[in-house]
Design an enzyme around this catalytic site. Structure first.
Site, PDB file in Angstrom:
ATOM      1  NE  ARG A  62      26.894   7.851  41.895  1.00  0.00           N
ATOM      2  CZ  ARG A  62      25.931   8.766  41.508  1.00  0.00           C
ATOM      3  NH1 ARG A  62      26.350   9.999  41.159  1.00  0.00           N
ATOM      4  NH2 ARG A  62      24.682   8.334  41.431  1.00  0.00           N
ATOM      5  CE  LYS A  98      20.445  15.961  38.963  1.00  0.00           C
ATOM      6  NZ  LYS A  98      20.443  14.895  38.246  1.00  0.00           N
ATOM      7  NE  ARG A 131      27.296   9.221  36.927  1.00  0.00           N
ATOM      8  CZ  ARG A 131      26.388  10.040  37.236  1.00  0.00           C
ATOM      9  NH1 ARG A 131      26.347  11.308  37.319  1.00  0.00           N
ATOM     10  NH2 ARG A 131      25.210   9.687  38.020  1.00  0.00           N
ATOM     11  NE  ARG A 144      16.687  11.020  42.611  1.00  0.00           N
ATOM     12  CZ  ARG A 144      17.951  11.383  42.471  1.00  0.00           C
ATOM     13  NH1 ARG A 144      18.211  12.626  43.169  1.00  0.00           N
ATOM     14  NH2 ARG A 144      18.558  10.785  41.401  1.00  0.00           N
ATOM     15  NE  ARG A 192      21.253   6.036  39.407  1.00  0.00           N
ATOM     16  CZ  ARG A 192      22.497   6.248  38.750  1.00  0.00           C
ATOM     17  NH1 ARG A 192      23.196   5.147  38.187  1.00  0.00           N
ATOM     18  NH2 ARG A 192      23.047   7.301  38.745  1.00  0.00           N
TER      19      ARG A 192
HETATM   20  P1  ADP Z   1      22.048  10.624  39.898  1.00  0.00           P
HETATM   21  O1  ADP Z   1      21.717  12.097  39.291  1.00  0.00           O
HETATM   22  O2  ADP Z   1      23.050  10.240  38.934  1.00  0.00           O
HETATM   23  O3  ADP Z   1      20.828   9.845  40.133  1.00  0.00           O
HETATM   24  P2  ADP Z   1      22.176  11.274  42.584  1.00  0.00           P
HETATM   25  O4  ADP Z   1      23.588  11.397  43.472  1.00  0.00           O
HETATM   26  O5  ADP Z   1      21.310  12.646  42.798  1.00  0.00           O
HETATM   27  O6  ADP Z   1      22.730  10.690  41.300  1.00  0.00           O
HETATM   28  O7  ADP Z   1      21.597  10.098  43.439  1.00  0.00           O
HETATM   29  C1  ADP Z   1      22.007   8.746  43.786  1.00  0.00           C
HETATM   30  C2  ADP Z   1      21.082   7.891  44.541  1.00  0.00           C
HETATM   31  O8  ADP Z   1      20.766   8.623  45.872  1.00  0.00           O
HETATM   32  C3  ADP Z   1      19.580   7.963  43.879  1.00  0.00           C
HETATM   33  O9  ADP Z   1      19.631   6.875  43.042  1.00  0.00           O
HETATM   34  C4  ADP Z   1      18.614   7.770  45.072  1.00  0.00           C
HETATM   35  O10 ADP Z   1      18.867   6.338  45.601  1.00  0.00           O
HETATM   36  C5  ADP Z   1      19.206   8.626  46.304  1.00  0.00           C
HETATM   37  N1  ADP Z   1      18.828   9.951  46.402  1.00  0.00           N
HETATM   38  C6  ADP Z   1      19.311  11.130  46.198  1.00  0.00           C
HETATM   39  N2  ADP Z   1      18.567  12.022  46.000  1.00  0.00           N
HETATM   40  C7  ADP Z   1      17.246  11.509  46.633  1.00  0.00           C
HETATM   41  C8  ADP Z   1      15.936  11.849  47.002  1.00  0.00           C
HETATM   42  N3  ADP Z   1      15.517  13.425  46.790  1.00  0.00           N
HETATM   43  N4  ADP Z   1      14.996  11.140  47.231  1.00  0.00           N
HETATM   44  C9  ADP Z   1      15.120   9.862  47.347  1.00  0.00           C
HETATM   45  N5  ADP Z   1      16.580   9.095  46.935  1.00  0.00           N
HETATM   46  C10 ADP Z   1      17.537  10.017  46.686  1.00  0.00           C
END
Ligand code: ADP
Length: 192
Positions: A134, A14, A128, A89, A146
């Protein structure tokens, strides 16, 4: 104002493909993960609280991410619309997003889903981990959490948006970044 959702499991690409879409269609990219990481880097109270949950591979509270989304809609000017990445999400977040958009005379215009298998998720994220540094990418147990969180809480959104005729998926398990970018852009071109 248009709203497109960039959907997909962690590691689907993404963040990698968002820029090509936003440049071509003059959209603002809003990644809730990136916004949260910026809060952590700035050492805010919100960031300190979010970090614990993120490091464990759990979701942060809806109110936190929804506040970020609403403030983007109310402050960002000069774009044709938004490309949401990592939000919604959960079904609850999707319903809340519908209400947020309705209040502003907008709606979800399309969902661009980048799909990969659990095995590809594991490979991409561990690949990555070194590059991006991260904490949530470096620990295999956190990656598994996750993946579980994605299947139990996020995957149901597929049915939610399919029922509205807004869901468009492409398989990104194979292919170079360039080839996959072309696939993503041709999907978006078809959204109108
Ligand atoms: P990835 O796509 O690798 O999971 P993101 O950067 O989208 O990485 O998200 C990293 C973390 O940020 C998630 O595991 C969660 O803890 C938090 N997060 C991101 N977006 C949301 C959301 N919409 N609702 C709740 N937690 C979120």
């Amino acid at each position: 104002m248009k709203t497109f959702i960039l959907f997909g499991p962690p590691g689907a690409g993404k963040g990698t493909h968002a820029g090509a879409i936003t440049q071509k269609y003059n959209l603002r990219h809003i990644s809730t993960g990136e916004l949260l990481r910026a809060e952590i880097a700035a050492g805010t109270k919100l960031g300190i609280e979010a970090k614990k949950l993120m490091d464990a591979g759990s979701l942060v509270p809806d109110s936190v991410v929804e506040g970020m989304i609403e403030s983007a809609y109310d402050t960002v000017k000069g774009v044709e619309g938004f490309l949401l990445d990592g939000f919604p999400r959960t079904i609850r977040q999707a319903q809340d997003l519908d209400a947020i958009l309705q209040k502003r005379g907008a709606k979800v215009d399309g969902v661009i889903s980048l799909m990969i298998s659990d095995d590809t998720i594991r490979k991409r994220i561990s690949g990555r981990a070194l590059a991006e540094g991260r904490a949530d990418d470096a620990d295999p147990e956190v990656i598994e959490n996750r993946i579980r969180t994605y299947h139990s809480q996020t995957e149901p959104l597929i049915g939610y948006y399919k029922a509205q005729g807004k869901y468009h998926e492409i398989d990104l398990n194979e292919g170079s970044i360039e080839v996959n970018r072309a696939k993503v852009l041709s999907l978006v071109a078809g959204l109108g």
